[in-house]
Design a protein around this motif. Structure first.
Motif, short mmCIF file in Angstrom:
data_model
loop_
_atom_site.label_atom_id
_atom_site.label_comp_id
_atom_site.label_asym_id
_atom_site.label_seq_id
_atom_site.Cartn_x
_atom_site.Cartn_y
_atom_site.Cartn_z
N ALA A 180 -3.42 -7.85 -8.18
CA ALA A 180 -2.16 -7.94 -8.04
C ALA A 180 -1.80 -7.53 -6.62
O ALA A 180 -1.16 -7.99 -5.71
CB ALA A 180 -1.21 -6.93 -8.76
N HIS A 181 -2.34 -6.34 -5.83
CA HIS A 181 -2.36 -6.04 -4.62
C HIS A 181 -2.78 -6.91 -3.44
O HIS A 181 -1.93 -7.26 -2.50
CB HIS A 181 -2.85 -4.45 -4.49
N TYR B 6 -3.52 -10.19 -4.14
CA TYR B 6 -2.43 -11.10 -4.07
C TYR B 6 -1.26 -11.24 -3.46
O TYR B 6 -0.89 -12.09 -2.80
CB TYR B 6 -2.41 -11.83 -5.48
N SER B 7 -0.62 -9.83 -3.56
CA SER B 7 0.63 -9.80 -2.77
C SER B 7 0.57 -9.49 -1.33
O SER B 7 1.41 -10.23 -0.42
CB SER B 7 1.08 -8.37 -3.37
N ASN B 8 -0.61 -9.15 -0.95
CA ASN B 8 -0.68 -9.11 0.49
C ASN B 8 -1.19 -10.34 1.09
O ASN B 8 -0.86 -10.78 2.05
CB ASN B 8 -1.85 -8.03 0.92
N LYS C 54 -0.12 -13.26 -0.03
CA LYS C 54 1.34 -14.04 0.05
C LYS C 54 2.09 -13.84 0.95
O LYS C 54 2.70 -14.39 1.77
CB LYS C 54 1.99 -13.93 -1.41
N HIS C 55 2.21 -12.36 1.29
CA HIS C 55 3.10 -11.96 2.41
C HIS C 55 2.46 -11.98 3.83
O HIS C 55 3.05 -12.14 4.88
CB HIS C 55 3.47 -10.43 2.52
#
Length: 152
Positions: free
Chosen positions: A138-139, A141-143, A145-146
């Protein structure tokens, strides 16, 4: 991917063993010679809550019942570790025996041959690893995306 490879290598090349082990801590005071009295391991009688069926053994005995019971004594308490219950599920006592053949109960607990607790002890580590992998994923994927977001 490297995490999966490491996990597979650990499974394929490592040696692992596990067993269903239950323990009971039996603390005693070093007064009136109690540390030298015979120890007792017994199952409480279902009909008479003040009686139990089992055996006594001397201090220094470490293995009982063909290795199904292991005793460790540190001078302030002894711990009984049980692999298999020969008398079945129930409440078990540990204690010592007086000169008058009276059992002084030090501790009691419910012991079972059902390995639910054993299954949970393994399952919780699997859940822990999955939680860690999901958190890392999740970390990442979040990085990603941002990281692709452009500011104007």
């Amino acid at each position: 991917m490297s995490l999966i490879t490491a996990f597979l290598l650990m499974i394929l090349t490592g040696q692992s063993s596990s067993e269903y082990l239950q323990q009971l801590l039996c603390p005693y005071e070093n007064k009136n010679g109690s540390e030298n009295r015979p120890r007792v391991w017994c199952k409480r009688d279902a009909q008479d809550q003040n009686c139990c069926t089992g055996f006594s053994f001397q201090r220094g005995v470490n293995v009982l019942e063909q290795g199904n019971i292991v005793v460790k004594d540190n001078g302030k308490s002894f711990t009984i570790s049980v692999r298999t219950l020969t008398q079945g599920d129930g409440v078990y006592w540990c204690g010592f025996m007086t000169e008058d053949k009276i059992i002084v109960k030090l501790a009691e607990d419910y012991f079972t041959n059902t390995p639910f607790n054993f299954a949970w002890s393994i399952l919780r580590w699997i859940v822990f690893v999955l939680l860690a992998v999901m958190t890392i994923s999740a970390h990442i994927y979040s990085n990603r995306k941002h990281g692709n977001t452009k500011t104007t």
